[in-house]
Design an enzyme around this catalytic site. Structure first.
Site, PDB file in Angstrom:
ATOM      1  N   SER A  11     -12.210   2.376  -8.541  1.00 31.90           N
ATOM      2  CA  SER A  11     -11.284   2.306  -9.662  1.00 31.90           C
ATOM      3  C   SER A  11     -10.117   3.238  -9.391  1.00 31.90           C
ATOM      4  O   SER A  11      -9.486   3.932 -10.121  1.00 31.90           O
ATOM      5  CB  SER A  11     -11.863   2.880 -10.863  1.00 31.90           C
ATOM      6  OG  SER A  11     -12.961   2.104 -11.167  1.00 31.90           O
ATOM      7  N   GLY A  12      -9.545   3.074  -8.137  1.00 33.04           N
ATOM      8  CA  GLY A  12      -8.551   3.744  -7.698  1.00 33.04           C
ATOM      9  C   GLY A  12      -6.892   3.115  -8.056  1.00 33.04           C
ATOM     10  O   GLY A  12      -6.939   2.611  -9.159  1.00 33.04           O
ATOM     11  N   MET A  13      -6.246   3.138  -7.056  1.00 34.94           N
ATOM     12  CA  MET A  13      -4.739   2.799  -7.664  1.00 34.94           C
ATOM     13  C   MET A  13      -4.837   1.092  -7.692  1.00 34.94           C
ATOM     14  O   MET A  13      -4.181   0.559  -8.521  1.00 34.94           O
ATOM     15  CB  MET A  13      -3.682   3.239  -6.495  1.00 34.94           C
ATOM     16  CG  MET A  13      -3.484   4.402  -6.275  1.00 34.94           C
ATOM     17  SD  MET A  13      -3.218   5.349  -7.707  1.00 34.94           S
ATOM     18  CE  MET A  13      -1.736   4.945  -8.113  1.00 34.94           C
ATOM     19  N   ILE A  14      -5.439   0.578  -6.798  1.00 34.55           N
ATOM     20  CA  ILE A  14      -5.434  -0.903  -6.931  1.00 34.55           C
ATOM     21  C   ILE A  14      -6.503  -1.418  -7.891  1.00 34.55           C
ATOM     22  O   ILE A  14      -6.382  -2.249  -8.857  1.00 34.55           O
ATOM     23  CB  ILE A  14      -6.161  -1.795  -5.511  1.00 34.55           C
ATOM     24  CG1 ILE A  14      -5.008  -1.304  -4.342  1.00 34.55           C
ATOM     25  CG2 ILE A  14      -6.207  -3.168  -5.667  1.00 34.55           C
ATOM     26  CD1 ILE A  14      -5.449  -1.911  -3.170  1.00 34.55           C
ATOM     27  N   GLY A  15      -7.772  -0.793  -8.027  1.00 31.78           N
ATOM     28  CA  GLY A  15      -8.423  -1.037  -9.151  1.00 31.78           C
ATOM     29  C   GLY A  15      -8.289  -0.816 -10.332  1.00 31.78           C
ATOM     30  O   GLY A  15      -8.290  -1.738 -11.193  1.00 31.78           O
ATOM     31  N   ARG A  83      -5.565   4.370   3.352  1.00 28.80           N
ATOM     32  CA  ARG A  83      -4.835   4.800   4.772  1.00 28.80           C
ATOM     33  C   ARG A  83      -3.953   5.945   4.424  1.00 28.80           C
ATOM     34  O   ARG A  83      -3.161   5.815   3.445  1.00 28.80           O
ATOM     35  CB  ARG A  83      -3.828   3.588   5.525  1.00 28.80           C
ATOM     36  CG  ARG A  83      -4.647   3.115   6.571  1.00 28.80           C
ATOM     37  CD  ARG A  83      -3.714   2.233   7.474  1.00 28.80           C
ATOM     38  NE  ARG A  83      -2.857   1.215   6.711  1.00 28.80           N
ATOM     39  CZ  ARG A  83      -1.942   0.553   7.665  1.00 28.80           C
ATOM     40  NH1 ARG A  83      -1.649   0.838   8.721  1.00 28.80           N
ATOM     41  NH2 ARG A  83      -1.249  -0.291   6.861  1.00 28.80           N
ATOM     42  N   ASN A  96     -15.570   3.667   5.539  1.00 32.17           N
ATOM     43  CA  ASN A  96     -15.655   2.550   4.643  1.00 32.17           C
ATOM     44  C   ASN A  96     -17.035   1.501   4.922  1.00 32.17           C
ATOM     45  O   ASN A  96     -17.326   0.783   3.801  1.00 32.17           O
ATOM     46  CB  ASN A  96     -14.359   1.514   4.602  1.00 32.17           C
ATOM     47  CG  ASN A  96     -13.257   2.523   3.893  1.00 32.17           C
ATOM     48  OD1 ASN A  96     -13.535   3.504   3.176  1.00 32.17           O
ATOM     49  ND2 ASN A  96     -11.848   1.836   3.879  1.00 32.17           N
ATOM     50  N   ARG A 152       4.495 -10.920   0.901  1.00 30.43           N
ATOM     51  CA  ARG A 152       5.710 -10.220   1.370  1.00 30.43           C
ATOM     52  C   ARG A 152       6.550 -10.951   2.306  1.00 30.43           C
ATOM     53  O   ARG A 152       7.624 -10.626   2.276  1.00 30.43           O
ATOM     54  CB  ARG A 152       4.962  -9.149   2.517  1.00 30.43           C
ATOM     55  CG  ARG A 152       4.199  -8.086   1.670  1.00 30.43           C
ATOM     56  CD  ARG A 152       3.432  -6.959   2.539  1.00 30.43           C
ATOM     57  NE  ARG A 152       2.774  -6.014   1.799  1.00 30.43           N
ATOM     58  CZ  ARG A 152       1.790  -5.243   1.987  1.00 30.43           C
ATOM     59  NH1 ARG A 152       1.212  -5.353   3.211  1.00 30.43           N
ATOM     60  NH2 ARG A 152       1.636  -4.164   1.156  1.00 30.43           N
ATOM     61  N   HIS A 176      -5.753  -9.361   9.191  1.00 32.76           N
ATOM     62  CA  HIS A 176      -5.058  -8.383   8.323  1.00 32.76           C
ATOM     63  C   HIS A 176      -4.859  -7.158   9.183  1.00 32.76           C
ATOM     64  O   HIS A 176      -5.501  -6.157   9.250  1.00 32.76           O
ATOM     65  CB  HIS A 176      -5.713  -8.128   7.106  1.00 32.76           C
ATOM     66  CG  HIS A 176      -4.716  -7.196   6.133  1.00 32.76           C
ATOM     67  ND1 HIS A 176      -3.289  -7.640   5.992  1.00 32.76           N
ATOM     68  CD2 HIS A 176      -4.718  -6.076   5.607  1.00 32.76           C
ATOM     69  CE1 HIS A 176      -2.956  -6.694   5.044  1.00 32.76           C
ATOM     70  NE2 HIS A 176      -3.915  -5.643   4.887  1.00 32.76           N
TER      71      HIS A 176
HETATM   72  O1  TXD Z   1      -4.502  -6.243   1.795  1.00 32.07           O
HETATM   73  C1  TXD Z   1      -5.307  -5.567   1.759  1.00 32.07           C
HETATM   74  N1  TXD Z   1      -6.615  -5.989   1.717  1.00 32.07           N
HETATM   75  C2  TXD Z   1      -5.080  -4.403   1.415  1.00 32.07           C
HETATM   76  C3  TXD Z   1      -6.133  -3.211   1.578  1.00 32.07           C
HETATM   77  C4  TXD Z   1      -3.800  -3.656   0.941  1.00 32.07           C
HETATM   78  C5  TXD Z   1      -3.645  -2.487   0.507  1.00 32.07           C
HETATM   79  C6  TXD Z   1      -4.721  -1.500   0.439  1.00 32.07           C
HETATM   80  N2  TXD Z   1      -5.986  -1.936   0.934  1.00 32.07           N
HETATM   81  C7  TXD Z   1      -7.161  -1.185   1.091  1.00 32.07           C
HETATM   82  O2  TXD Z   1      -7.601  -1.264  -0.415  1.00 32.07           O
HETATM   83  C8  TXD Z   1      -6.951   0.537   1.317  1.00 32.07           C
HETATM   84  O3  TXD Z   1      -6.794   0.544   2.618  1.00 32.07           O
HETATM   85  C9  TXD Z   1      -8.118   0.795   0.772  1.00 32.07           C
HETATM   86  O4  TXD Z   1      -9.248   0.657   1.696  1.00 32.07           O
HETATM   87  C10 TXD Z   1      -8.535   0.077  -0.399  1.00 32.07           C
HETATM   88  C11 TXD Z   1      -8.360   0.389  -1.703  1.00 32.07           C
HETATM   89  O5  TXD Z   1      -6.993   1.072  -1.909  1.00 32.07           O
HETATM   90  P1  TXD Z   1      -6.654   1.921  -3.262  1.00 32.07           P
HETATM   91  O6  TXD Z   1      -5.298   2.253  -3.003  1.00 32.07           O
HETATM   92  O7  TXD Z   1      -6.937   1.290  -4.346  1.00 32.07           O
HETATM   93  O8  TXD Z   1      -7.169   3.144  -2.868  1.00 32.07           O
HETATM   94  P2  TXD Z   1      -7.719   4.722  -3.768  1.00 32.07           P
HETATM   95  O9  TXD Z   1      -6.754   4.758  -4.801  1.00 32.07           O
HETATM   96  O10 TXD Z   1      -8.141   5.594  -2.878  1.00 32.07           O
HETATM   97  O11 TXD Z   1      -9.184   4.026  -4.305  1.00 32.07           O
HETATM   98  C12 TXD Z   1     -10.269   3.754  -3.903  1.00 32.07           C
HETATM   99  C13 TXD Z   1     -11.474   4.115  -4.951  1.00 32.07           C
HETATM  100  C14 TXD Z   1     -11.399   5.761  -5.287  1.00 32.07           C
HETATM  101  O12 TXD Z   1     -11.195   5.654  -6.708  1.00 32.07           O
HETATM  102  C15 TXD Z   1     -12.700   6.016  -4.873  1.00 32.07           C
HETATM  103  O13 TXD Z   1     -13.187   7.264  -5.559  1.00 32.07           O
HETATM  104  C16 TXD Z   1     -13.486   4.829  -4.637  1.00 32.07           C
HETATM  105  O14 TXD Z   1     -12.666   3.957  -4.264  1.00 32.07           O
HETATM  106  N3  TXD Z   1     -14.604   5.092  -3.841  1.00 32.07           N
HETATM  107  C17 TXD Z   1     -15.869   4.539  -4.347  1.00 32.07           C
HETATM  108  N4  TXD Z   1     -16.242   3.637  -5.273  1.00 32.07           N
HETATM  109  C18 TXD Z   1     -17.313   3.342  -5.258  1.00 32.07           C
HETATM  110  N5  TXD Z   1     -18.329   3.440  -4.585  1.00 32.07           N
HETATM  111  C19 TXD Z   1     -18.223   4.264  -3.285  1.00 32.07           C
HETATM  112  N6  TXD Z   1     -19.097   4.498  -2.180  1.00 32.07           N
HETATM  113  C20 TXD Z   1     -16.823   4.773  -3.101  1.00 32.07           C
HETATM  114  N7  TXD Z   1     -16.221   5.750  -2.222  1.00 32.07           N
HETATM  115  C21 TXD Z   1     -14.984   5.826  -2.567  1.00 32.07           C
END
Ligand code: TXD
Length: 319
Positions: A11-15, A83, A96, A152, A176
């Site tokens: 539930s981070g930025m993308i979530g 990243r 991851n 893009r 990717h």
């Molecule tokens: O094209 C693509 N596939 C991508 C991929 C484009 C952009 C970003 N991409 C990848 O998406 C990026 O490299 C990350 O691996 C993911 C998620 O990116 P986001 O920007 O949403 O990252 P955040 O904001 O850090 O959110 C990740 C959340 C954060 O709230 C953590 O607390 C949670 O993941 N987290 C977990 N949730 C559940 N279970 C576990 N184990 C866990 N660990 C961390």
């Protein structure tokens, strides 16, 4: 008819952006899951409170327990670490992979019939591992990258030609990463392939080459600008397009990291190829004919995906 249920694992930025878009598009009820306490609950409440203003009906909830995703029709996985500047997608692999193991177990237990879209990087290796950890059918576990990479490419092309993004189609194949293969020959403006547009004087070969390179570096460009994370608006929109195609059985033809079972001469591997997404999940892998140069680039990209898979096997021998 009951509403669909969409589980967002991470539930981070993308979530959070996924939850907002799924609400705005009324795709169903939404459960945000995360290990961070309060984050999914807070985002769910905030987005739910935008419902009366935007005029959408969706139940939103947040949870720290996998039981909340029970019976989900779609799971979109962003859990993990994004990243940071200077960090490659591959640096993320070790952390991851462990996250995918936990997520796979949660989905297996509570949402075994879901269509799962993985976004977590390094994408092609993570979606491959997630399919194995979850045990779900390969047709129902897919990775999101190609829609974003193509978007893009389309954005840059539309800007260069000063035409609507709607009339620009683009194709990006392969993993990717920096070795992705934007397919110039299959990318068009209103059906006119890019090589023809160069001949027509719409752009030069040099400018086109620069756009291809900028597409390949698209993620890093945004990481460099944001400094504290990676892209999230366009990645979320791209995954929602895939989820919508499944939920509405639209049978969109979209590039996605899909499990290959003999296509392109490859097996037991996830890599970006065109697929048809409908109610049956990945209903078809589209096998296009590549010319010599494209084939060489695709093979190079596959090689780098295989390298990541080997690194995963080194960490988790069960894979
Ligand atoms: O094209 C693509 N596939 C991508 C991929 C484009 C952009 C970003 N991409 C990848 O998406 C990026 O490299 C990350 O691996 C993911 C998620 O990116 P986001 O920007 O949403 O990252 P955040 O904001 O850090 O959110 C990740 C959340 C954060 O709230 C953590 O607390 C949670 O993941 N987290 C977990 N949730 C559940 N279970 C576990 N184990 C866990 N660990 C961390």
């Amino acid at each position: 008819m009951a509403r669909n249920k969409i589980a967002l694992i991470g539930s981070g930025m993308i979530g959070g952006t996924l939850a907002h878009l799924a609400g705005l598009k009324e795709l169903g009820d939404i459960v945000l899951f995360d290990i961070a306490e309060g984050t999914p609950q807070g985002k769910a409440l905030d987005i739910a409170q935008s419902g009366p203003v935007e005029g959408f009906d969706a139940r939103l909830s947040g949870a720290n327990d996998y039981s909340a995703i029970e019976g989900a029709d779609v799971c979109i996985v962003t859990a993990g670490v994004p990243r940071k500047p200077g960090m490659s997608r591959d640096d993320l692999l070790g952390i991851n992979l462990k996250v995918m193991e936990a997520v796979g177990a949660g989905i297996k237990q509570y949402a075994p019939n879901a269509f799962v879209i993985c976004i977590t990087n390094p994408l092609d290796a993570m979606v491959w591992a997630l399919q194995k950890f979850s045990g779900l059918p390969k047709t129902h576990v897919v990775g999101m990258a190609g829609v974003l990479d193509s978007a893009r490419f389309r954005h840059f092309l539309a800007t260069e030609f000063d035409v609507s993004v709607e009339d620009v189609t683009a194709f990006v194949l392969g993993g990717h990463g920096d070795t992705m293969v934007p397919l110039v020959r299959y990318s068009t403006v209103a059906g006119i392939p890019l090589p023809d547009l160069v001949k027509m004087g719409w752009t030069s070969q040099e400018k086109l080459d620069a756009i291809v390179q900028r597409t390949r570096d698209g993620g890093a460009e945004i990481v460099g600008l944001l400094k504290t994370g990676s892209a999230y608006y366009a990645p979320a929109a791209s995954a929602i397009e895939m989820a919508e195609s499944f939920l509405k059985d639209k049978k969109r033809v979209l590039p996605a990291a899909a499990a290959l079972t003999g296509q392109y001469g490859l097996d037991d591997l996830y890599v970006g190829v065109p697929v048809v997404i409908g109610a049956g999940g990945v209903e078809r892998v589209v096998e296009i004919t590549l010319d010599g140069e494209e084939k060489a680039q695709f093979e190079k990209s596959v090689g780098s995906v295989k390298g990541l898979m080997d690194a995963c096997r080194g960490i988790a021998p069960s894979l």
